[in-house]
Design a protein around this motif. Sequence first.
Motif, mmCIF file in Angstrom:
data_model
loop_
_atom_site.group_PDB
_atom_site.id
_atom_site.type_symbol
_atom_site.label_atom_id
_atom_site.label_comp_id
_atom_site.label_asym_id
_atom_site.label_seq_id
_atom_site.Cartn_x
_atom_site.Cartn_y
_atom_site.Cartn_z
ATOM 1 N N PRO A 241 0.806 -1.223 0.000
ATOM 2 C CA PRO A 241 0.000 0.000 0.000
ATOM 3 C C PRO A 241 0.838 1.272 0.000
ATOM 4 N N ASP A 242 2.140 1.129 0.280
ATOM 5 C CA ASP A 242 3.039 2.286 0.252
ATOM 6 C C ASP A 242 3.770 2.296 -1.093
ATOM 7 N N PRO A 243 3.332 3.095 -2.025
ATOM 8 C CA PRO A 243 3.925 3.082 -3.373
ATOM 9 C C PRO A 243 5.370 3.542 -3.397
ATOM 10 N N SER A 244 5.809 4.242 -2.351
ATOM 11 C CA SER A 244 7.186 4.733 -2.324
ATOM 12 C C SER A 244 8.168 3.690 -1.799
ATOM 13 N N ALA A 245 7.640 2.577 -1.275
ATOM 14 C CA ALA A 245 8.512 1.549 -0.708
ATOM 15 C C ALA A 245 9.193 0.743 -1.800
ATOM 16 N N ASP A 246 10.368 0.227 -1.487
ATOM 17 C CA ASP A 246 11.094 -0.602 -2.449
ATOM 18 C C ASP A 246 10.415 -1.954 -2.642
ATOM 19 N N ALA A 247 9.878 -2.514 -1.537
ATOM 20 C CA ALA A 247 9.219 -3.818 -1.623
ATOM 21 C C ALA A 247 7.878 -3.669 -2.340
ATOM 22 N N ARG A 248 7.687 -4.443 -3.402
ATOM 23 C CA ARG A 248 6.462 -4.329 -4.194
ATOM 24 C C ARG A 248 5.334 -5.186 -3.642
ATOM 25 N N ILE A 249 5.697 -6.257 -2.918
ATOM 26 C CA ILE A 249 4.712 -7.197 -2.400
ATOM 27 C C ILE A 249 4.864 -7.307 -0.884
ATOM 28 N N VAL A 250 3.735 -7.345 -0.184
ATOM 29 C CA VAL A 250 3.722 -7.556 1.258
ATOM 30 C C VAL A 250 2.687 -8.637 1.576
ATOM 31 N N ILE A 251 2.656 -9.028 2.830
ATOM 32 C CA ILE A 251 1.634 -9.963 3.289
ATOM 33 C C ILE A 251 0.529 -9.167 3.984
ATOM 34 N N ARG A 252 -0.677 -9.321 3.508
ATOM 35 C CA ARG A 252 -1.827 -8.758 4.209
ATOM 36 C C ARG A 252 -2.283 -9.821 5.191
ATOM 37 N N ALA A 253 -1.967 -9.601 6.473
ATOM 38 C CA ALA A 253 -2.168 -10.639 7.480
ATOM 39 C C ALA A 253 -3.626 -10.756 7.892
ATOM 40 N N ALA A 254 -4.134 -11.982 7.878
ATOM 41 C CA ALA A 254 -5.450 -12.266 8.445
ATOM 42 C C ALA A 254 -5.303 -12.554 9.928
ATOM 43 N N SER A 255 -4.157 -13.136 10.322
ATOM 44 C CA SER A 255 -3.888 -13.411 11.734
ATOM 45 C C SER A 255 -2.391 -13.393 11.967
ATOM 46 N N VAL A 256 -2.020 -12.916 13.152
ATOM 47 C CA VAL A 256 -0.623 -12.913 13.599
ATOM 48 C C VAL A 256 -0.609 -13.549 14.980
ATOM 49 N N THR A 257 -0.051 -14.748 15.075
ATOM 50 C CA THR A 257 -0.083 -15.510 16.326
ATOM 51 C C THR A 257 1.310 -15.589 16.929
ATOM 52 N N ARG A 258 1.421 -15.198 18.178
ATOM 53 C CA ARG A 258 2.711 -15.294 18.869
ATOM 54 C C ARG A 258 3.025 -16.760 19.176
ATOM 55 N N ILE A 259 4.251 -17.181 18.896
ATOM 56 C CA ILE A 259 4.668 -18.557 19.139
ATOM 57 C C ILE A 259 6.047 -18.553 19.794
ATOM 58 N N ALA A 260 6.445 -19.706 20.305
ATOM 59 C CA ALA A 260 7.793 -19.856 20.852
ATOM 60 C C ALA A 260 8.782 -20.015 19.705
ATOM 61 N N GLN A 261 10.018 -19.663 19.964
ATOM 62 C CA GLN A 261 11.049 -19.850 18.942
ATOM 63 C C GLN A 261 11.154 -21.319 18.577
ATOM 64 N N PRO A 262 11.139 -21.650 17.290
ATOM 65 C CA PRO A 262 11.257 -23.063 16.888
ATOM 66 C C PRO A 262 12.626 -23.619 17.237
ATOM 67 N N SER A 263 12.709 -24.936 17.323
ATOM 68 C CA SER A 263 13.975 -25.580 17.676
ATOM 69 C C SER A 263 15.046 -25.308 16.633
ATOM 70 N N ASP A 264 14.635 -25.145 15.388
ATOM 71 C CA ASP A 264 15.581 -24.785 14.334
ATOM 72 C C ASP A 264 15.154 -23.446 13.748
ATOM 73 N N PRO A 265 15.704 -22.344 14.251
ATOM 74 C CA PRO A 265 15.206 -21.018 13.857
ATOM 75 C C PRO A 265 15.724 -20.512 12.520
ATOM 76 N N TYR A 266 16.662 -21.226 11.911
ATOM 77 C CA TYR A 266 17.256 -20.743 10.676
ATOM 78 C C TYR A 266 16.674 -21.435 9.448
ATOM 79 N N GLU A 267 16.872 -20.818 8.298
ATOM 80 C CA GLU A 267 16.589 -21.459 7.012
ATOM 81 C C GLU A 267 17.908 -21.631 6.291
ATOM 82 N N TYR A 268 17.922 -22.579 5.339
ATOM 83 C CA TYR A 268 19.194 -22.944 4.706
ATOM 84 C C TYR A 268 19.077 -22.940 3.184
#
Length: 268
Positions: A241-268
């Motif tokens: 919704p911000d046309p001046s932003a560099d990022a062209r795509i965002v996530i329009r969140a339907a829900s944001v749920t707080r969770i504990a840090q996963p056992s493997d927090p990284y991606e590879y």
Amino acid sequence: MSSSDKGPAYLGLGSVLAVALCTLWLAAVGHLDLYINPRYDVFTIVLAAVAVPAAVAGLVVVARGHGHRHDDGADDDHGDHHDGHGGHGASTAPTRRRVLGGAAALVTVGVTVAMLVLPPATLSARTAQQRSVDTPTLSNATGTQDVALLGSAGVDTSQYGVKDWAAVIRQTTDTSSLVGKPVRLTGFVVPGADGTFTLTRFVISCCAVDAQPVGLGVVTDGTVPDADQWVRVEGKLAANPDPSADARIVIRAASVTRIAQPSDPYEY
């Protein structure tokens, strides 16, 4: 070899032994993946397992050679030479070596104790901001990985992570084709402007030192969670919704749920 000359040997071999033991301990408790890419686990564990007996053997060899000294005559001549010519310099050098060796030993012991006692911590939102998580140039983290085109038949995006979607967005010339695609992702919060944040994961190529942050902007009507809070976001991709932003795509969140840090927090 005098005891002062053996100090560096003891310190070097002791450091190798300490690092190897810490590595094996991290592997035993399942925390090694917080420091290196899992594909290097076997190599690292084998190397550490070999280093332990090798370092112990080296320490034994150095200790057994502790009693070998120069003959008395040579020592006397050496001592007379020092007494007559620059004894002050000769006495200063061993003292400097002992001080530097002691400082290095304290650092080695401190790092070892910290690794064994302190809980392992993942990289933070502050680190992500310092490494430009919101930059549109994500090539360092996403590389040129082969991500199936969303327009292809039978493409299952249910297992896509933050890195995958970031790669798709970066590689797509017409991002309007992404609008409306459902996402369900986990990551930690890097706060942005009002009502927005960046859902972030660190991507490890080799080890935590080279970790690169990858993120997707999230727009929510609810309260933005605190920085570093792990969340699960469900929603759909949308035009920023911000046309001046560099990022062209965002996530329009339907829900944001707080969770504990996963056992493997990284991606590879």
